[in-house]
Write an enzyme that holds these catalytic residues in place. Structure first.
Site, short mmCIF file in Angstrom:
data_model
loop_
_atom_site.label_atom_id
_atom_site.label_comp_id
_atom_site.label_asym_id
_atom_site.label_seq_id
_atom_site.Cartn_x
_atom_site.Cartn_y
_atom_site.Cartn_z
N GLU A 139 9.76 1.31 10.65
CA GLU A 139 10.78 2.34 10.43
C GLU A 139 10.05 3.66 10.62
OE1 GLU A 139 12.71 5.07 9.33
OE2 GLU A 139 12.73 4.40 7.25
N CYS A 162 13.31 10.87 7.10
CA CYS A 162 13.38 10.52 8.52
C CYS A 162 14.82 10.58 9.00
CB CYS A 162 12.76 9.16 8.77
SG CYS A 162 13.38 7.92 7.66
N LYS A 207 0.86 -1.19 0.00
CA LYS A 207 0.00 0.00 0.00
C LYS A 207 0.89 1.23 0.00
CE LYS A 207 -1.78 2.62 2.99
NZ LYS A 207 -1.51 3.81 2.15
N GLU A 259 9.89 16.35 14.74
CA GLU A 259 10.49 16.18 13.43
C GLU A 259 10.12 17.40 12.58
OE1 GLU A 259 9.24 12.37 11.83
OE2 GLU A 259 11.21 12.08 10.97
#
Ligand code: ADP
Length: 486
Positions: free
Chosen positions: A259, A293, A183, A389
């Site tokens: 992850e 990331c 997906k 982040e």
């Protein structure tokens, strides 16, 4: 849109790929994929329903035993052919990623190389799956340890690296003998759809890889995750979604690889080669428009060199060109409005806390979702930017005086994906590898990703590793058998 772009888009399949066939969503719905540089629609693709998701799992489950029994060499050769086909279509894939995700074309070309390497690496790993064999300590029997594919796997990928995040999961799964449902992110599904045509051309049997695109990620994914035929969930994305998925996966006791988010420290010691640190910082912060990331999130710079670092990096950042990824620029658009709003808030919070904007700091008027490359110095200890982040082209600097203080700052986060350290002192570099609590470290470099290395994090950055010798083991079960001597 150029003629080349139109021709490429016309070659991208827009259906769901289930059991080796392209089909419409069961309710004929579509979802629109837009160019973040213009806001214009690129293509409309099928918008899967939960029933379509389960149909994809049906196909993966039906193909599972044949694929597990397919010779590893054959599995490896299909991956290797796919690698070759990808090289032939490298320019198309680069352009498609630049269009749907916004990244500069040169970086998209780099992602084709990086993403392709997972196909080549795991084509080689497929034939190296091995176990062990030895006498038990009592001398009364033989312990045989063998490996088996874990089974049908659900792979959920993010929008920021549309090709590499797909190949990094698909290649080891296929090499291990697992069938999959993929997906891709609803914002950038086109690359995965085009990629599947390469797998088909390379001779992949029907049902081994199935792709569902959907705007209802949760509604479509949940029934797949709770279906007892699924054995493995691999996810790359944000920590909050990862946490939800881990909860869902607990129902079926699934094998999981997660992850998740990062908040990478980029520590520059007083003995660093500053030119090298600046180059590393540009790469670690501004590659992929800061939307990785692994992006350096906190620049922790020794107080004796902080002013010089700030001046030199500001010069470089102010010179970055911004525009559509296809236009030879350094920085493309952010993925959407939400990302622009988030950066605007983070910068406002930093300034309210007393920080100084050295360049940039503002969104750029549309069309498209652009944010000016930014450098901020003098962040307060409680600045949101140090905890969250950033996921964009905003570089914030804090200073430290002692090594202990630098390490403490680097580790003051619940994340632990990657850390970057710049020092010319070898002993200090080794100490940092021990002391900084992350799954990966860049020593005097601003980029660490490599298909031959185990990528992954500790703490809330996730579980499991992708790439390297470790990557395939995420898709293998260990089976132990005891064979008595007599
Ligand atoms: P980002 O914040 O970077 O967009 P997300 O974690 O939201 O990252 O998304 C990463 C991937 O996870 C995408 O493919 C997205 O569709 C998918 N996703 C998001 N929420 C869910 C969910 N509840 N269940 C399954 N997949 C999800």
């Amino acid at each position: 849109m150029s003629l080349d772009e139109r021709a490429l888009l016309a070659s991208v399949p827009t259906g769901l790929f289930i059991g080796g066939e392209w089909r419409l969503a069961s309710d004929n719905a579509t979802l629109s994929v837009v160019d973040p540089a213009t806001g214009n629609e690129l293509l409309a693709v099928a918008d899967a329903t939960p029933a379509d998701g389960l149909a994809a799992l049906d196909a993966a489950a039906a193909a599972a035993s044949d694929w597990a029994a397919t010779a590893p060499r054959v599995r490896g050769e299909i991956l290797r052919r796919t690698f070759d086909l990808l090289q032939e279509r490298a320019d198309d894939f680069a352009l498609l990623m630049s269009l749907e995700m916004g990244k500069p074309l040169a970086e998209a070309r780099g992602e084709v190389t990086y993403g392709g390497e997972f196909l080549r690496w795991f084509s080689e790993e497929a034939v190296r799956i091995s176990g062990s064999f030895g006498s038990n300590p009592e001398g009364t029997g033989t312990i045989v340890v063998s490996k088996r594919p874990v089974g049908p796997s659900f792979l959920i990928t993010p929008w920021n690296f549309p090709l590499a995040m797909a190949t990094r999961k698909i290649a080891p799964a296929l090499a291990a003998g697992c069938t999959v449902v993929v997906k891709p992110a609803e914002l950038t599904p086109l690359t995965t759809l085009l990629f599947v045509t390469l797998l088909q051309q390379a001779g992949l049997p029907a049902g081994v890889v199935n792709v569902i695109t959907t705007s209802s990620a949760r509604e479509v994914s949940a029934p797949i995750i709770s279906d007892p035929r699924l054995r493995k969930l691999s996810f790359t994305g944000s920590t909050p979604v990862g946490r939800t998925l881990l909860t869902q996966a607990s129902e079926n006791i699934l094998r999981t690889s997660m992850e998740l988010g990062g908040n990478a420290p980029f520590v520059v010691f007083e003995d660093a080669d500053l030119a090298r640190a600046i180059d590393g910082a540009m790469l670690a912060k501004f590659r992929n428009i800061g939307q990785a990331c692994t992006a350096a999130n906190r620049f922790i710079v020794h107080e004796s060199i902080a002013n010089e670092f700030a001046t030199r990096i500001t010069e470089r950042v102010a010179a970055l060109t911004v525009g559509r990824g296809t236009d030879g620029v350094d920085i493309g658009p952010l993925i959407d409005d939400r990302a622009v709003a988030n950066l605007t808030e983070l910068v406002a919070d930093a300034v309210a806390g007393g920080a100084t904007v050295l360049t940039g700091g503002v969104a750029i008027d549309g069309p498209g979702t652009f944010f000016a490359p930014t450098v901020i110095s003098g962040l307060a200890a409680d600045a949101r930017m140090l905890r969250e982040e950033i996921f964009g082209p905003v570089l914030g600097i804090v200073t430290f005086s002692t090594e202990e203080e630098g390490v403490a700052l680097a580790n003051s986060t619940e994340y632990g994906l990657v850390g970057y350290v710049f020092t010319q002192d070898l002993a200090r570099a080794h100490r940092m590898i021990d002391l900084i609590d992350t799954g990966m470290m860049g020593i005097n470099t601003g980029i660490v990703s490599n298909a031959a290395a185990p990528f992954g994090g500790v703490k809330q950055s996730g579980v499991g590793r992708e790439g390297g010798a470790e990557g395939i083991s995420e898709y293998l079960e260990t089976k132990y058998s005891l064979i008595p001597a007599s």
